[in-house]
Design a protein around this motif. Structure first.
Motif, PDB file in Angstrom:
ATOM      1  N   ALA A   1       0.839  -1.196   0.000  1.00  0.00           N
ATOM      2  CA  ALA A   1       0.000   0.000   0.000  1.00  0.00           C
ATOM      3  C   ALA A   1       0.872   1.243   0.000  1.00  0.00           C
ATOM      4  O   ALA A   1       1.941   1.257   0.608  1.00  0.00           O
ATOM      5  CB  ALA A   1      -0.909   0.015   1.224  1.00  0.00           C
ATOM      6  N   LEU A   2       0.412   2.260  -0.697  1.00  0.00           N
ATOM      7  CA  LEU A   2       1.041   3.572  -0.647  1.00  0.00           C
ATOM      8  C   LEU A   2       0.182   4.494   0.204  1.00  0.00           C
ATOM      9  O   LEU A   2      -1.040   4.523   0.063  1.00  0.00           O
ATOM     10  CB  LEU A   2       1.189   4.160  -2.056  1.00  0.00           C
ATOM     11  N   GLY A   3       0.809   5.242   1.064  1.00  0.00           N
ATOM     12  CA  GLY A   3       0.072   6.167   1.901  1.00  0.00           C
ATOM     13  C   GLY A   3       1.015   6.917   2.817  1.00  0.00           C
ATOM     14  O   GLY A   3       2.235   6.889   2.641  1.00  0.00           O
ATOM     15  N   ALA A   4       0.454   7.603   3.804  1.00  0.00           N
ATOM     16  CA  ALA A   4       1.237   8.350   4.777  1.00  0.00           C
ATOM     17  C   ALA A   4       1.007   7.768   6.161  1.00  0.00           C
ATOM     18  O   ALA A   4      -0.071   7.254   6.460  1.00  0.00           O
ATOM     19  CB  ALA A   4       0.848   9.833   4.753  1.00  0.00           C
ATOM     20  N   VAL A   5       2.029   7.864   6.993  1.00  0.00           N
ATOM     21  CA  VAL A   5       1.921   7.342   8.356  1.00  0.00           C
ATOM     22  C   VAL A   5       2.306   8.435   9.347  1.00  0.00           C
ATOM     23  O   VAL A   5       3.211   9.235   9.098  1.00  0.00           O
ATOM     24  CB  VAL A   5       2.809   6.091   8.558  1.00  0.00           C
ATOM     25  N   LEU A   6       1.568   8.492  10.437  1.00  0.00           N
ATOM     26  CA  LEU A   6       1.810   9.450  11.520  1.00  0.00           C
ATOM     27  C   LEU A   6       2.141   8.690  12.798  1.00  0.00           C
ATOM     28  O   LEU A   6       1.415   7.765  13.175  1.00  0.00           O
ATOM     29  CB  LEU A   6       0.567  10.318  11.743  1.00  0.00           C
ATOM     30  N   PHE A   7       3.230   9.086  13.437  1.00  0.00           N
ATOM     31  CA  PHE A   7       3.611   8.557  14.743  1.00  0.00           C
ATOM     32  C   PHE A   7       3.590   9.710  15.743  1.00  0.00           C
ATOM     33  O   PHE A   7       4.109  10.792  15.471  1.00  0.00           O
ATOM     34  CB  PHE A   7       5.022   7.961  14.718  1.00  0.00           C
ATOM     35  N   THR A   8       2.994   9.488  16.908  1.00  0.00           N
ATOM     36  CA  THR A   8       3.013  10.489  17.982  1.00  0.00           C
ATOM     37  C   THR A   8       3.433   9.824  19.284  1.00  0.00           C
ATOM     38  O   THR A   8       3.305   8.608  19.452  1.00  0.00           O
ATOM     39  CB  THR A   8       1.631  11.126  18.199  1.00  0.00           C
ATOM     40  N   ASP A   9       3.926  10.632  20.205  1.00  0.00           N
ATOM     41  CA  ASP A   9       4.039  10.181  21.592  1.00  0.00           C
ATOM     42  C   ASP A   9       4.113  11.378  22.524  1.00  0.00           C
ATOM     43  O   ASP A   9       4.303  12.521  22.093  1.00  0.00           O
ATOM     44  CB  ASP A   9       5.187   9.186  21.819  1.00  0.00           C
ATOM     45  N   ILE A  10       3.909  11.098  23.796  1.00  0.00           N
ATOM     46  CA  ILE A  10       3.913  12.136  24.825  1.00  0.00           C
ATOM     47  C   ILE A  10       5.351  12.399  25.252  1.00  0.00           C
ATOM     48  O   ILE A  10       6.114  11.462  25.532  1.00  0.00           O
ATOM     49  CB  ILE A  10       3.073  11.705  26.041  1.00  0.00           C
ATOM     50  N   VAL A  11       5.715  13.664  25.328  1.00  0.00           N
ATOM     51  CA  VAL A  11       7.064  14.055  25.742  1.00  0.00           C
ATOM     52  C   VAL A  11       7.188  13.949  27.264  1.00  0.00           C
ATOM     53  O   VAL A  11       6.295  14.370  28.003  1.00  0.00           O
ATOM     54  CB  VAL A  11       7.366  15.489  25.277  1.00  0.00           C
ATOM     55  N   ASP A  12       8.301  13.360  27.719  1.00  0.00           N
ATOM     56  CA  ASP A  12       8.583  13.220  29.160  1.00  0.00           C
ATOM     57  C   ASP A  12       7.461  12.503  29.900  1.00  0.00           C
ATOM     58  O   ASP A  12       7.094  12.865  31.025  1.00  0.00           O
ATOM     59  CB  ASP A  12       8.823  14.595  29.806  1.00  0.00           C
TER      60      ASP A  12
ATOM     61  N   GLY B   1       1.919   6.383  22.846  1.00  0.00           N
ATOM     62  CA  GLY B   1       2.021   6.831  21.468  1.00  0.00           C
ATOM     63  C   GLY B   1       0.939   6.235  20.584  1.00  0.00           C
ATOM     64  O   GLY B   1       0.316   5.226  20.925  1.00  0.00           O
ATOM     65  N   PHE B   2       0.716   6.891  19.443  1.00  0.00           N
ATOM     66  CA  PHE B   2      -0.250   6.415  18.453  1.00  0.00           C
ATOM     67  C   PHE B   2       0.431   6.271  17.101  1.00  0.00           C
ATOM     68  O   PHE B   2       1.368   7.000  16.777  1.00  0.00           O
ATOM     69  CB  PHE B   2      -1.411   7.405  18.312  1.00  0.00           C
ATOM     70  N   VAL B   3      -0.081   5.324  16.327  1.00  0.00           N
ATOM     71  CA  VAL B   3       0.315   5.169  14.929  1.00  0.00           C
ATOM     72  C   VAL B   3      -0.963   5.170  14.101  1.00  0.00           C
ATOM     73  O   VAL B   3      -1.917   4.456  14.410  1.00  0.00           O
ATOM     74  CB  VAL B   3       1.078   3.845  14.688  1.00  0.00           C
TER      75      VAL B   3
END
Length: 221
Positions: free
Chosen positions: A59-70, A112-114
């Motif tokens: 699949a072609l697409g975009a991915v977002l990764f997040t997480d909480i700092v400290d 974190g989220f993906v």
């Protein structure tokens, strides 16, 4: 997954809107997913590199990764019960933004989220909105965005599960970000040439486990 996404450009199939996002797709549709069994054999040989890759899906697409700092320091300050309540509020806010920008949650890992998106514009806007949303509950977020080809390895919770180097790059880009910052790979910057986003050089980096050196950019919405 009970139904495969159609790869034909029919009236009933997913179609791009004015922002380049695919519309008309089912909830378990992963942007541009391709089942190799649906590709003609001669085309499969050229594109996928083999004739026996019937089980391959990409699949072609975009991915977002997040997480909480400290996050560890915050958890130690609040204690387990208050931290658990805060994480539940955080998760609800992030999920709201993912839905708002037509993304699909792939995974949660601790704090974190993906999520995947049809294109990098939605991933970037989701990241900035998520950062602002969690500030209201006293948390700082950081985010990384990459765009590329995913390998589809099985399913999770009934949805296709993306894997591969593109996912690793997204995670490593996120790891370079500081509080309140959205970083993107050069791939994202090139895809969005001419857009309203502002990209500022963040330097050239070695990404752990990823070959070569990568140009990374801070991006404002």
């Amino acid at each position: 997954m009970s139904d495969r996404p159609s790869t034909s450009l029919t009236e009933s199939g997913p179609r791009p809107d004015e922002r380049g996002r695919l519309t008309g797709a089912s909830d378990d549709y992963l942007p541009w997913a391709v089942d190799a069994s649906e590709v003609p054999e001669d085309v499969r040989t050229v594109v996928l590199g083999s004739r026996d890759g019937v089980e391959e899906r990409r699949a072609l697409g975009a991915v977002l990764f997040t997480d909480i700092v400290d996050s560890t320091a915050v958890m130690a300050e609040l204690g387990n019960r208050r931290w658990r309540d805060l994480i539940e509020a955080h998760n609800a806010l992030i999920r709201r933004e993912i839905v708002r920008y037509a993304g699909r949650e792939v995974d949660t890992a601790g704090d974190g989220f993906v999520a995947t998106f049809a294109g990098p514009s939605d991933a970037i806007e989701c990241a900035h909105s998520a950062i602002e949303a969690v500030r209201w509950i006293g948390l700082d977020l950081r985010a990384g965005v990459h765009a590329g080809e995913f390998e589809i390895i099985g399913e999770k919770a009934g949805h296709p599960k993306p894997s591969g180097l593109a996912m690793s790059i997204g995670a490593r880009v996120r790891d370079l970000a500081t509080a309140g910052e959205v970083l993107a790979s050069d791939t994202v910057r090139q895809l969005l040439v001419g857009s309203d986003f502002s990209f500022v050089e963040h330097g050239t980096h070695e990404l752990k486990g990823v070959p070569g050196r990568w140009n990374v950019f801070s991006v404002d919405s």
